[in-house]
Design a protein around this motif. Structure first.
Motif, PDB file in Angstrom:
ATOM      1  N   THR A 150       4.098   0.240 -12.804  1.00  0.00           N
ATOM      2  CA  THR A 150       3.876   1.438 -11.993  1.00  0.00           C
ATOM      3  C   THR A 150       5.196   2.025 -11.513  1.00  0.00           C
ATOM      4  O   THR A 150       6.204   1.320 -11.400  1.00  0.00           O
ATOM      5  N   LEU A 151       5.156   3.309 -11.222  1.00  0.00           N
ATOM      6  CA  LEU A 151       6.296   3.995 -10.636  1.00  0.00           C
ATOM      7  C   LEU A 151       5.798   4.968  -9.569  1.00  0.00           C
ATOM      8  O   LEU A 151       5.406   6.097  -9.867  1.00  0.00           O
ATOM      9  N   PRO A 152       5.748   4.533  -8.305  1.00  0.00           N
ATOM     10  CA  PRO A 152       5.385   5.446  -7.225  1.00  0.00           C
ATOM     11  C   PRO A 152       6.589   6.296  -6.843  1.00  0.00           C
ATOM     12  O   PRO A 152       7.581   5.783  -6.329  1.00  0.00           O
ATOM     13  N   ILE A 153       6.530   7.599  -7.108  1.00  0.00           N
ATOM     14  CA  ILE A 153       7.707   8.435  -6.867  1.00  0.00           C
ATOM     15  C   ILE A 153       7.743   8.975  -5.444  1.00  0.00           C
ATOM     16  O   ILE A 153       8.685   9.653  -5.065  1.00  0.00           O
ATOM     17  N   VAL A 154       6.700   8.650  -4.647  1.00  0.00           N
ATOM     18  CA  VAL A 154       6.711   8.914  -3.203  1.00  0.00           C
ATOM     19  C   VAL A 154       6.347   7.615  -2.509  1.00  0.00           C
ATOM     20  O   VAL A 154       5.309   7.027  -2.800  1.00  0.00           O
ATOM     21  N   GLY A 155       7.181   7.136  -1.615  1.00  0.00           N
ATOM     22  CA  GLY A 155       6.903   5.873  -0.946  1.00  0.00           C
ATOM     23  C   GLY A 155       7.271   4.681  -1.812  1.00  0.00           C
ATOM     24  O   GLY A 155       7.924   4.818  -2.858  1.00  0.00           O
ATOM     25  N   VAL A 156       6.845   3.506  -1.386  1.00  0.00           N
ATOM     26  CA  VAL A 156       7.254   2.269  -2.059  1.00  0.00           C
ATOM     27  C   VAL A 156       6.106   1.587  -2.783  1.00  0.00           C
ATOM     28  O   VAL A 156       6.264   0.482  -3.297  1.00  0.00           O
ATOM     29  N   GLY A 157       4.938   2.214  -2.836  1.00  0.00           N
ATOM     30  CA  GLY A 157       3.845   1.690  -3.648  1.00  0.00           C
ATOM     31  C   GLY A 157       3.217   0.407  -3.145  1.00  0.00           C
ATOM     32  O   GLY A 157       2.935  -0.499  -3.936  1.00  0.00           O
ATOM     33  N   LYS A 158       2.951   0.324  -1.852  1.00  0.00           N
ATOM     34  CA  LYS A 158       2.357  -0.900  -1.299  1.00  0.00           C
ATOM     35  C   LYS A 158       1.006  -1.214  -1.926  1.00  0.00           C
ATOM     36  O   LYS A 158       0.644  -2.379  -2.081  1.00  0.00           O
ATOM     37  N   ALA A 159       0.250  -0.189  -2.277  1.00  0.00           N
ATOM     38  CA  ALA A 159      -1.058  -0.415  -2.895  1.00  0.00           C
ATOM     39  C   ALA A 159      -0.907  -1.178  -4.207  1.00  0.00           C
ATOM     40  O   ALA A 159      -1.726  -2.055  -4.527  1.00  0.00           O
ATOM     41  N   TYR A 160       0.141  -0.871  -4.962  1.00  0.00           N
ATOM     42  CA  TYR A 160       0.375  -1.552  -6.233  1.00  0.00           C
ATOM     43  C   TYR A 160       0.882  -2.981  -6.026  1.00  0.00           C
ATOM     44  O   TYR A 160       0.352  -3.935  -6.596  1.00  0.00           O
ATOM     45  N   PRO A 182       2.482   8.033  10.674  1.00  0.00           N
ATOM     46  CA  PRO A 182       3.052   8.345  11.997  1.00  0.00           C
ATOM     47  C   PRO A 182       4.205   9.336  11.826  1.00  0.00           C
ATOM     48  O   PRO A 182       4.828   9.372  10.756  1.00  0.00           O
ATOM     49  N   PRO A 183       4.522  10.152  12.836  1.00  0.00           N
ATOM     50  CA  PRO A 183       3.853  10.224  14.139  1.00  0.00           C
ATOM     51  C   PRO A 183       2.624  11.135  14.157  1.00  0.00           C
ATOM     52  O   PRO A 183       1.955  11.235  15.171  1.00  0.00           O
ATOM     53  N   THR A 219      -0.247   0.327   9.222  1.00  0.00           N
ATOM     54  CA  THR A 219       1.106   0.806   9.505  1.00  0.00           C
ATOM     55  C   THR A 219       1.225   1.458  10.879  1.00  0.00           C
ATOM     56  O   THR A 219       2.334   1.725  11.344  1.00  0.00           O
ATOM     57  N   LEU A 220       0.090   1.739  11.531  1.00  0.00           N
ATOM     58  CA  LEU A 220       0.135   2.384  12.843  1.00  0.00           C
ATOM     59  C   LEU A 220       0.265   1.351  13.957  1.00  0.00           C
ATOM     60  O   LEU A 220      -0.193   0.214  13.832  1.00  0.00           O
ATOM     61  N   ASP A 221       0.884   1.763  15.062  1.00  0.00           N
ATOM     62  CA  ASP A 221       1.102   0.906  16.226  1.00  0.00           C
ATOM     63  C   ASP A 221      -0.144   0.933  17.109  1.00  0.00           C
ATOM     64  O   ASP A 221      -0.443   1.949  17.745  1.00  0.00           O
ATOM     65  N   LEU A 222      -0.857  -0.190  17.176  1.00  0.00           N
ATOM     66  CA  LEU A 222      -2.102  -0.233  17.944  1.00  0.00           C
ATOM     67  C   LEU A 222      -1.858  -0.075  19.440  1.00  0.00           C
ATOM     68  O   LEU A 222      -2.742   0.383  20.165  1.00  0.00           O
ATOM     69  N   ASP A 223      -0.681  -0.453  19.914  1.00  0.00           N
ATOM     70  CA  ASP A 223      -0.386  -0.285  21.342  1.00  0.00           C
ATOM     71  C   ASP A 223      -0.429   1.182  21.741  1.00  0.00           C
ATOM     72  O   ASP A 223      -0.886   1.528  22.844  1.00  0.00           O
ATOM     73  N   VAL A 224       0.041   2.050  20.850  1.00  0.00           N
ATOM     74  CA  VAL A 224       0.010   3.484  21.139  1.00  0.00           C
ATOM     75  C   VAL A 224      -1.434   3.968  21.224  1.00  0.00           C
ATOM     76  O   VAL A 224      -1.816   4.700  22.152  1.00  0.00           O
ATOM     77  N   LEU A 225      -2.259   3.551  20.282  1.00  0.00           N
ATOM     78  CA  LEU A 225      -3.658   3.976  20.257  1.00  0.00           C
ATOM     79  C   LEU A 225      -4.412   3.473  21.484  1.00  0.00           C
ATOM     80  O   LEU A 225      -5.208   4.204  22.084  1.00  0.00           O
ATOM     81  N   ILE A 236     -11.744  -0.632  17.026  1.00  0.00           N
ATOM     82  CA  ILE A 236     -10.522  -0.328  16.278  1.00  0.00           C
ATOM     83  C   ILE A 236     -10.340  -1.404  15.217  1.00  0.00           C
ATOM     84  O   ILE A 236     -10.207  -2.595  15.534  1.00  0.00           O
ATOM     85  N   SER A 237     -10.328  -1.005  13.958  1.00  0.00           N
ATOM     86  CA  SER A 237     -10.231  -1.958  12.854  1.00  0.00           C
ATOM     87  C   SER A 237      -9.138  -1.557  11.878  1.00  0.00           C
ATOM     88  O   SER A 237      -9.019  -0.389  11.509  1.00  0.00           O
ATOM     89  N   THR A 238      -8.356  -2.549  11.472  1.00  0.00           N
ATOM     90  CA  THR A 238      -7.340  -2.331  10.436  1.00  0.00           C
ATOM     91  C   THR A 238      -7.668  -3.082   9.146  1.00  0.00           C
ATOM     92  O   THR A 238      -6.910  -3.009   8.179  1.00  0.00           O
ATOM     93  N   GLN A 239      -8.793  -3.821   9.147  1.00  0.00           N
ATOM     94  CA  GLN A 239      -9.091  -4.695   8.017  1.00  0.00           C
ATOM     95  C   GLN A 239     -10.438  -4.426   7.350  1.00  0.00           C
ATOM     96  O   GLN A 239     -10.826  -5.163   6.452  1.00  0.00           O
ATOM     97  N   ALA A 240     -11.167  -3.416   7.785  1.00  0.00           N
ATOM     98  CA  ALA A 240     -12.516  -3.198   7.248  1.00  0.00           C
ATOM     99  C   ALA A 240     -12.741  -1.726   6.915  1.00  0.00           C
ATOM    100  O   ALA A 240     -13.767  -1.144   7.263  1.00  0.00           O
ATOM    101  N   TYR A 241     -11.790  -1.133   6.227  1.00  0.00           N
ATOM    102  CA  TYR A 241     -11.879   0.294   5.906  1.00  0.00           C
ATOM    103  C   TYR A 241     -13.154   0.662   5.145  1.00  0.00           C
ATOM    104  O   TYR A 241     -13.868   1.595   5.552  1.00  0.00           O
ATOM    105  N   PRO A 242     -13.517  -0.054   4.061  1.00  0.00           N
ATOM    106  CA  PRO A 242     -14.739   0.346   3.346  1.00  0.00           C
ATOM    107  C   PRO A 242     -15.980   0.288   4.224  1.00  0.00           C
ATOM    108  O   PRO A 242     -16.835   1.177   4.165  1.00  0.00           O
TER     109      PRO A 242
END
Length: 423
Positions: free
Chosen positions: A34-44, A232-233, A267-273, A313-319
């Motif tokens: 893969t070649l993600p040309i925007v960002g670092v491709g964490k999904a890959y 963010p932000p 990637t978001l800061d839960l303390d802010v939320l 607030i969940s970061t692990q159960a998106y689906p």
């Protein structure tokens, strides 16, 4: 076969991923990089797909088309050198006999054409629904647009790239777009949108609205998915607006429990939320009851309570946050599209950007049709949601529209099989 997947954004990476996963399941899977040309491709990388060439996160986050100042910041951040290096990587891949799958818009498509290799394209950014209604008729507001005058929402130079002999297959977002591209001699296939595959409907999830059992609807909680976006932000500003909308529902649904499922990217800061919640009178629940903890599979979920409403607030159960929601309050791109693809309505609020600007929000209503209810002020969301829930025929129409605009689940497998056959 050797296949290089080029994509240009976090959302595009997520759309490409299920296709690559299906390719990996084939009896003779291709060699995939893969070649993600925007960002670092964490999904890959999180799914063990190799990344070739240099990758880097730019200040704009990929939203160069939203603000010209972002381009200046990216150039100062090394965009030109990064692009040259990535183009060199693509050319070397072509010389080694590799094929290319471009995912996104004209940028990865241009990379694929310049490579000299055979290529296919998954178009995530463009749809004829931006200028046409569900019957394919031109929208009155778009009659003077350049897209209408040139015959398609894909510009002539984009159609030129898609009609080259080395372009073996094009997979548009929807049936209408595929039909228009076919009229221009482009090898377009209507196989669905892989965007919906990761959040396809859980058969055990209650149907949103059942006219024959209104009492049952009132007896169970109203579940609202919250989608503030991922970057963010901007996402923090979106969250603050969404919470105003959240509070607007509480006095209007006094006879019904409300559960808000906040699908938050890690990637978001839960303390802010959580700080925003405290300012608006929400109190954290230390020991939530089992009905709440069993709703989604996230042991790290955080619970807040106010009156007869709960925010999870969940970061692990998106689906599951997507599947369980009856409707959504959203200020996001891909996530909103995935949600309405489940046949459910989303209430959107324009923000300050760089992504979810008033212009973006308006365009999204054209793309997704009646499934999106654009509300200019967050405090008015409660009234609009209450009005919608009193219109079962409209809810049924929204369910049909979501399927029409986003297609049926299983697109990734269909695209993977077609891709191997074509290139």
């Amino acid at each position: 076969m050797k296949l290089l997947c080029i994509s240009n954004g976090h959302g595009e990476d997520a759309i490409a991923l299920p296709v690559l996963q299906e390719l990996r399941k084939l009896p003779k899977p291709p060699e995939i990089v893969t070649l993600p040309i925007v960002g670092v491709g964490k999904a890959y990388s999180s799914d063990d797909f190799s990344i070739v060439g240099n990758v880097q996160t730019m200040p704009s986050g990929g939203f160069l088309n939203q603000d010209n100042r972002q381009l200046v910041r990216d150039l100062r951040g090394g965009l030109a050198g990064l692009t040259i290096d990535q183009m060199r990587t693509v050319r070397n891949w072509s010389k080694s006999g590799g094929k290319i799958l471009a995912v996104g818009d004209i940028v990865p498509l241009l990379f694929a054409w310049l490579s000299g290799a055979d290529y296919a394209f998954i178009g995530t950014a463009k749809s004829e629904y931006y200028i046409r209604d569900s019957q394919g008729n031109i929208l009155a507001s778009q009659r003077d647009s350049i897209e209408v005058k040139t015959g398609s929402y894909y510009f002539p130079w984009e159609r030129w790239l898609l009609s080259r002999s080395r372009c073996k297959a094009v997979f548009p977002r929807d049936k209408l777009t595929a039909e228009i591209l076919q009229q221009h001699g482009i090898p377009a296939f209507d196989l669905g949108n892989p965007m919906t595959d990761g959040v396809s409907t859980d058969p055990n999830t209650p149907i949103f609205y059942q006219p024959q059992s209104a009492k049952h609807e009132l007896a169970r909680p109203l579940i609202v998915t919250l989608l503030p976006g991922s970057r963010p932000p901007e996402a923090y500003a979106n969250w603050a607006k969404i919470l105003i909308a959240v509070n607007s529902l509480i006095p209007l649904f006094k006879q019904r429990e409300i559960i808000y499922l906040a699908a938050i990217t890690p990637t978001l800061d839960l303390d802010v939320l959580q700080g925003n919640l405290g300012e608006l009178g929400w109190v954290q629940v230390v020991n939530p009851d089992s009905d709440l903890t069993n709703l989604i599979p996230d042991r790290m979920a955080i619970y807040y309570r106010r009156d007869h409403a709960t925010i999870v607030i969940s970061t692990q159960a998106y689906p599951q946050c997507m599947q369980k929601g009856d409707c959504a309050i959203a200020m996001a791109g891909t996530a909103t599209e995935q949600f309405i693809g489940l046949g459910k309505p989303a209430f959107t609020i324009p923000g300050a950007g760089p992504q979810f600007t008033p212009g973006f929000a308006e365009a999204q209503t054209r793309l997704l049709g009646e499934s999106v209810i654009l509300v200019p002020q967050p405090q008015d969301v409660g009234v609009e949601m209450q009005r919608l829930l009193q219109q079962p025929d409209r809810l049924q129409s929204i369910a049909r529209n979501g399927l029409l605009r986003m297609g049926t689940p299983g697109a990734a497998k269909r695209i993977a099989e077609c891709l191997v056959e074509r290139i």
